[in-house]
Design a protein around this motif. Structure first.
Motif, short mmCIF file in Angstrom:
data_model
loop_
_atom_site.label_atom_id
_atom_site.label_comp_id
_atom_site.label_asym_id
_atom_site.label_seq_id
_atom_site.Cartn_x
_atom_site.Cartn_y
_atom_site.Cartn_z
N ARG A 237 1.00 -0.89 0.16
CA ARG A 237 -0.46 0.35 0.24
C ARG A 237 0.88 1.74 0.17
O ARG A 237 0.68 2.26 -0.93
N ALA B 273 -6.62 4.82 -1.44
CA ALA B 273 -6.74 4.42 -0.19
C ALA B 273 -7.91 3.22 0.12
O ALA B 273 -7.66 2.13 0.37
N ILE C 107 -8.02 0.09 -1.86
CA ILE C 107 -6.84 -0.30 -1.35
C ILE C 107 -7.22 -1.90 -0.17
O ILE C 107 -6.86 -2.69 0.04
N GLU C 108 -7.39 -0.91 0.67
CA GLU C 108 -8.20 -1.15 1.65
C GLU C 108 -9.20 -2.41 1.30
O GLU C 108 -9.41 -3.55 2.26
#
Length: 121
Positions: A93, A114, A117-118
């Protein structure tokens, strides 16, 4: 000690000069340092890329999908397709987000990435 927003503002001013950065844990810049080949002022070493050519291609793909800031639709969907391969290959990340900062994406866009990505982790 810039945040992503600060980096987005500072980079255009530093294009032909130097920029000294102390990384914050909240906004890691290792990917930025790798992409720009930043020099570590503590040891004088250039920050080397940790990705292979195929992973670089995937990072470039994510960058391209970010032309709308990874908003819903094409950009977010494309990033969701590419990210699992990168993450499984060890490109984390922090590296991905920092790379996108180096490519000129603003803080709001990086925060959306982000979140994607999570979601895929």
């Amino acid at each position: 000690m810039p945040r992503y927003r600060d980096m987005h503002r500072a980079l255009p001013y530093a294009r032909d000069g130097a920029l000294a950065v102390v990384e914050l844990k909240s906004d890691p810049l290792i990917g930025w340092a790798m992409e720009t080949h930043a020099v570590n002022l503590v040891d004088g070493q250039t920050t080397l890329e940790s990705w292979n050519p195929a992973q670089r291609t995937r990072l470039e793909d994510i960058h391209s999908y970010g032309n709308n800031g990874w908003s819903r639709g094409f950009g977010a969907d494309g990033a969701e397709r590419v990210l699992p391969d990168l993450l499984a290959g060890g490109v984390g990340r922090d590296i991905i987000l920092g790379f996108m900062v180096a490519r000129g994406h603003d803080e709001d866009s990086v925060e959306r990435l982000a979140a994607i990505i999570e979601k895929v982790m």
